[in-house]
Design a protein around this motif. Structure first.
Motif, short mmCIF file in Angstrom:
data_model
loop_
_atom_site.label_atom_id
_atom_site.label_comp_id
_atom_site.label_asym_id
_atom_site.label_seq_id
_atom_site.Cartn_x
_atom_site.Cartn_y
_atom_site.Cartn_z
N PHE A 78 -0.94 8.77 11.87
CA PHE A 78 0.01 8.53 10.79
C PHE A 78 -0.56 7.51 9.79
O PHE A 78 -0.41 7.68 8.58
CB PHE A 78 1.33 8.00 11.36
CG PHE A 78 2.27 7.46 10.31
CD1 PHE A 78 3.12 8.30 9.62
CD2 PHE A 78 2.29 6.09 10.01
CE1 PHE A 78 3.98 7.80 8.63
CE2 PHE A 78 3.14 5.59 9.04
CZ PHE A 78 3.98 6.45 8.35
N GLY A 79 -1.20 6.46 10.29
CA GLY A 79 -1.78 5.45 9.42
C GLY A 79 -2.89 5.97 8.54
O GLY A 79 -3.25 5.33 7.54
N LEU A 80 -3.43 7.16 8.88
CA LEU A 80 -4.51 7.75 8.11
C LEU A 80 -4.01 8.85 7.15
O LEU A 80 -4.54 8.98 6.04
CB LEU A 80 -5.57 8.35 9.05
CG LEU A 80 -6.25 7.35 9.99
CD1 LEU A 80 -7.18 8.08 10.96
CD2 LEU A 80 -7.03 6.30 9.20
N TYR A 81 -3.02 9.64 7.59
CA TYR A 81 -2.59 10.74 6.71
C TYR A 81 -1.43 10.35 5.79
O TYR A 81 -1.27 10.96 4.73
CB TYR A 81 -2.25 12.00 7.50
CG TYR A 81 -1.05 11.96 8.41
CD1 TYR A 81 0.26 11.91 7.92
CD2 TYR A 81 -1.21 12.02 9.80
CE1 TYR A 81 1.35 11.90 8.77
CE2 TYR A 81 -0.13 12.00 10.65
CZ TYR A 81 1.16 11.95 10.13
OH TYR A 81 2.24 11.93 10.97
N MET A 82 -0.63 9.36 6.16
CA MET A 82 0.50 8.98 5.31
C MET A 82 0.04 8.51 3.93
O MET A 82 0.66 8.86 2.92
CB MET A 82 1.35 7.89 6.00
CG MET A 82 2.60 7.52 5.20
SD MET A 82 3.74 8.92 5.01
CE MET A 82 4.63 8.41 3.53
N PRO A 83 -1.05 7.71 3.81
CA PRO A 83 -1.51 7.33 2.47
C PRO A 83 -1.86 8.54 1.60
O PRO A 83 -1.63 8.52 0.38
CB PRO A 83 -2.75 6.48 2.75
CG PRO A 83 -2.57 5.98 4.12
CD PRO A 83 -1.84 7.06 4.86
#
Length: 325
Positions: A239-244
């Motif tokens: 999530f920390g990689l695709y949310m941005p």
């Protein structure tokens, strides 16, 4: 590729990587906390003053108002998307998911500063009013997160009038909002003539101070990863990689709809893609005391911040050029 290489090989990114590597290797290197806070205030003052000076050169218009409204709308919307994704793809409870989601609707001023330098290095020009957009995007995400958490009984604090007053002061009068808006107004009032008088302090040393601050951010991110990664399941890390990237896509649509220039679009996209690790954690500690900092801080500072700084910025500048045609 040229944008990516120029960003990756810039002194600011390399100093961040130095700090990150030192922390992961358990180095004893550290920067005093008071000095690091001073660096953060300096950077916010500098970027606010520059933005105010640029705004003083042109009249406010409906186009600027629409961009500001788009930033606020994104700050309300993105936490809802982040919360839904976290609840659907991870085992985080409602409180932890809402706390983490708040960080992804608010902004990282340091990522914005780094993006401003990368945009300038790419030969693009950005408008000063994006600093005001950054300030406006600090607060709405926190409000959305509190609604998502279900203030009645899901770990939310600040229930009585005095607690609510303290939370309101923390949200509306936190240091980043006050310094950014105050510096923006000072730069707007004094204009270019006023900036010339303080340029030796706020312009010339800026990039060197940014390198120092990013060295400290690298150390903080590395230590956060070392200490908090065990509490993050694979879905949370992803999530920390695709949310941005999701946030960047939505901001790119907003930039296209507003007919923004490439430089302005790149900065709006970066603001949406960034995750707060200064203003929001302070408010979340008051509002959602049961939320775990080892999750929301490790996500925003340990995963998303390095991703944005090392990989994201070239992508966001490319997107800005794409939507601007």
């Amino acid at each position: 590729m040229d944008i990516a290489l120029s960003t990756l090989l810039s002194p600011m990114v390399l100093f961040f990587v130095l700090g990150l590597g030192a922390a992961l290797l358990k180095s004893q290197m550290s920067i005093p906390e008071a000095f690091a806070k001073g660096l953060a205030i300096y950077l916010m003052m500098s970027i606010g003053l520059k933005g105010g000076v640029e705004m003083s050169k042109s009249e406010l218009s409906w186009d600027i108002a629409f961009v500001m409204a788009s930033g606020v709308a994104l700050s309300f919307l993105l936490p809802m998307i982040a919360f839904s994704l976290l609840r659907f793809t991870t085992r985080l409870d409602r409180t932890d998911a809402a706390a983490a989601a708040a960080h992804y609707g608010s902004i990282s001023i340091v990522t914005f500063v780094a993006a401003s330098q990368a945009v300038a290095a790419s030969g693009l020009v950005a408008s000063g009013h994006l600093v005001a957009v950054a300030a406006l995007m600090e607060v709405p995400a926190i409000i959305t997160a509190l609604l998502l958490a279900g203030r009645g009984g899901n770990g939310a604090g600040a229930g009585g009038p005095s607690e609510r007053g303290e939370l309101a002061r923390e949200v509306l009068l936190n240091a980043s909002v006050v310094v950014l808006i105050g510096s923006l107004l000072i730069g707007w009032i004094t204009g270019e003539a006023g900036m010339e008088r303080i340029a030796p302090f706020f312009v010339t040393p800026f990039q060197g101070v940014l390198c120092l601050f990013l060295l400290d951010m690298g150390l903080s991110a590395g230590r956060g990863l070392s200490n908090g990664w065990r509490q993050l399941e694979p879905g949370t890390i992803l999530f920390g990689l695709y949310m941005p990237l999701i946030s960047a896509g939505l901001a790119a649509l907003a930039a296209w709809a507003n007919g923004m220039s490439a430089g302005d679009a790149a900065l709006l996209i970066t603001l949406a893609a960034s995750a707060s690790y200064i203003a929001v954690p302070a408010a979340i500690r008051l509002a959602l005391p049961k939320a775990r900092p080892s999750i929301y801080l490790t996500l925003s500072l340990g995963i998303t911040f390095p991703f944005n700084l090392i990989i994201g910025l070239p992508v966001y500048i490319w997107l800005g050029k794409l939507v601007a045609g």
